[in-house]
Motif scaffolding. Structure first.
Motif, mmCIF file in Angstrom:
data_model
loop_
_atom_site.group_PDB
_atom_site.id
_atom_site.type_symbol
_atom_site.label_atom_id
_atom_site.label_comp_id
_atom_site.label_asym_id
_atom_site.label_seq_id
_atom_site.Cartn_x
_atom_site.Cartn_y
_atom_site.Cartn_z
ATOM 1 N N VAL A 1 33.867 32.986 -25.932
ATOM 2 C CA VAL A 1 32.790 31.994 -25.859
ATOM 3 C C VAL A 1 33.365 30.579 -25.848
ATOM 4 O O VAL A 1 32.888 29.722 -25.102
ATOM 5 C CB VAL A 1 31.771 32.194 -27.000
ATOM 6 N N ASP A 2 34.418 30.333 -26.621
ATOM 7 C CA ASP A 2 35.070 29.022 -26.594
ATOM 8 C C ASP A 2 35.576 28.705 -25.184
ATOM 9 O O ASP A 2 35.448 27.581 -24.693
ATOM 10 C CB ASP A 2 36.252 28.965 -27.574
ATOM 11 N N THR A 3 36.151 29.702 -24.532
ATOM 12 C CA THR A 3 36.660 29.516 -23.173
ATOM 13 C C THR A 3 35.520 29.249 -22.198
ATOM 14 O O THR A 3 35.617 28.355 -21.350
ATOM 15 C CB THR A 3 37.464 30.753 -22.737
ATOM 16 N N LEU A 4 34.445 30.009 -22.316
ATOM 17 C CA LEU A 4 33.287 29.786 -21.451
ATOM 18 C C LEU A 4 32.754 28.368 -21.608
ATOM 19 O O LEU A 4 32.417 27.705 -20.625
ATOM 20 C CB LEU A 4 32.178 30.789 -21.768
ATOM 21 N N GLU A 5 32.670 27.904 -22.833
ATOM 22 C CA GLU A 5 32.177 26.547 -23.092
ATOM 23 C C GLU A 5 33.131 25.500 -22.539
ATOM 24 O O GLU A 5 32.700 24.483 -21.999
ATOM 25 C CB GLU A 5 31.964 26.331 -24.587
ATOM 26 N N ALA A 6 34.425 25.735 -22.663
ATOM 27 C CA ALA A 6 35.407 24.763 -22.167
ATOM 28 C C ALA A 6 35.313 24.611 -20.654
ATOM 29 O O ALA A 6 35.448 23.507 -20.130
ATOM 30 C CB ALA A 6 36.824 25.186 -22.558
ATOM 31 N N PHE A 7 35.054 25.708 -19.954
ATOM 32 C CA PHE A 7 34.941 25.634 -18.503
ATOM 33 C C PHE A 7 33.652 24.975 -18.057
ATOM 34 O O PHE A 7 33.551 24.510 -16.937
ATOM 35 C CB PHE A 7 35.061 27.014 -17.869
ATOM 36 N N GLN A 8 32.656 24.926 -18.922
ATOM 37 C CA GLN A 8 31.397 24.294 -18.553
ATOM 38 C C GLN A 8 31.413 22.796 -18.788
ATOM 39 O O GLN A 8 30.604 22.078 -18.230
ATOM 40 C CB GLN A 8 30.238 24.911 -19.320
ATOM 41 N N GLU A 9 32.318 22.317 -19.631
ATOM 42 C CA GLU A 9 32.397 20.890 -19.901
ATOM 43 C C GLU A 9 33.043 20.197 -18.710
ATOM 44 O O GLU A 9 34.149 20.522 -18.308
ATOM 45 C CB GLU A 9 33.223 20.618 -21.158
ATOM 46 N N VAL A 10 32.336 19.247 -18.145
ATOM 47 C CA VAL A 10 32.858 18.481 -17.023
ATOM 48 C C VAL A 10 32.948 17.031 -17.464
ATOM 49 O O VAL A 10 31.941 16.431 -17.831
ATOM 50 C CB VAL A 10 31.957 18.607 -15.786
ATOM 51 N N PRO A 11 34.147 16.456 -17.471
ATOM 52 C CA PRO A 11 34.264 15.071 -17.887
ATOM 53 C C PRO A 11 33.492 14.142 -16.950
ATOM 54 O O PRO A 11 33.403 14.390 -15.751
ATOM 55 C CB PRO A 11 35.763 14.781 -17.827
ATOM 56 N N THR A 12 32.949 13.092 -17.509
ATOM 57 C CA THR A 12 32.236 12.108 -16.716
ATOM 58 C C THR A 12 33.234 11.325 -15.887
ATOM 59 O O THR A 12 34.228 10.831 -16.414
ATOM 60 C CB THR A 12 31.471 11.136 -17.647
ATOM 61 N N PRO A 13 32.992 11.209 -14.563
ATOM 62 C CA PRO A 13 33.931 10.449 -13.735
ATOM 63 C C PRO A 13 34.000 8.999 -14.190
ATOM 64 O O PRO A 13 32.990 8.393 -14.510
ATOM 65 C CB PRO A 13 33.340 10.541 -12.328
ATOM 66 N N GLN A 14 35.215 8.468 -14.225
ATOM 67 C CA GLN A 14 35.426 7.078 -14.596
ATOM 68 C C GLN A 14 35.340 6.223 -13.337
ATOM 69 O O GLN A 14 35.813 6.636 -12.274
ATOM 70 C CB GLN A 14 36.798 6.901 -15.254
ATOM 71 N N PRO A 15 34.770 5.048 -13.426
ATOM 72 C CA PRO A 15 34.689 4.195 -12.234
ATOM 73 C C PRO A 15 36.082 3.797 -11.771
ATOM 74 O O PRO A 15 37.003 3.659 -12.561
ATOM 75 C CB PRO A 15 33.898 2.978 -12.713
ATOM 76 N N ALA A 16 36.217 3.634 -10.459
ATOM 77 C CA ALA A 16 37.496 3.231 -9.884
ATOM 78 C C ALA A 16 37.853 1.838 -10.376
ATOM 79 O O ALA A 16 36.998 0.969 -10.485
ATOM 80 C CB ALA A 16 37.420 3.253 -8.361
#
Length: 135
Positions: A71-86
């Motif tokens: 479950v920890d692995t499943l959750e880690a794959f679902q987290e998508v970091p917010t893109p940082q502005p260029a």
């Protein structure tokens, strides 16, 4: 732990009876497990918390650990970091989806590795000093 149990049942396409059998508990043990708090994630407490939960519910500790890590692995794959502005206009923002495109590769640490890569694993010999181009 109810959330963890639900996530694993959804992921593994199993029902409560199958999950209880996998964990080595009866219906009461599965209910007790669902009512437990999730183990604290820090390494100092995690194993002790899992052991306490296993002792309280009668669950197989190895299976419980495997379930939690899944479950920890499943959750880690679902987290998508917010893109940082260029930082500069015209520069592309690197996100997980753009980082996997062909053409974006990691830099190599050593020139020898680059030569081995270009020649299919065989390192090129240094040319004689008189044939090297001057900087």
């Amino acid at each position: 732990m109810a959330y963890v149990l639900q996530r694993i049942m959804t992921y593994a396409h199993m029902d409560e009876e199958q999950l209880a059998r996998q964990l080595g508990v009866d219906a009461l043990g599965l209910t007790r497990l669902a009512l437990c708090k999730r183990p604290r994630p820090d390494p100092k407490h995690f194993n002790a918390d899992v052991q306490a939960i296993a002792d309280y519910t009668g669950a197989n500790m190895t299976e419980l650990l495997r379930l939690l890590r899944t479950v920890d692995t499943l959750e880690a794959f679902q987290e998508v970091p917010t893109p940082q502005p260029a930082s500069e206009p015209g520069k592309e923002v690197i996100t997980p989806s753009t980082a996997l495109r062909p053409g974006l590769v990691a830099a190599r640490d050593r020139a020898e590795e680059e030569e081995e890569y270009q020649t299919g694993g065989e390192a090129l010999e240094e040319p004689p000093p008189d044939t090297q181009a001057e900087p």
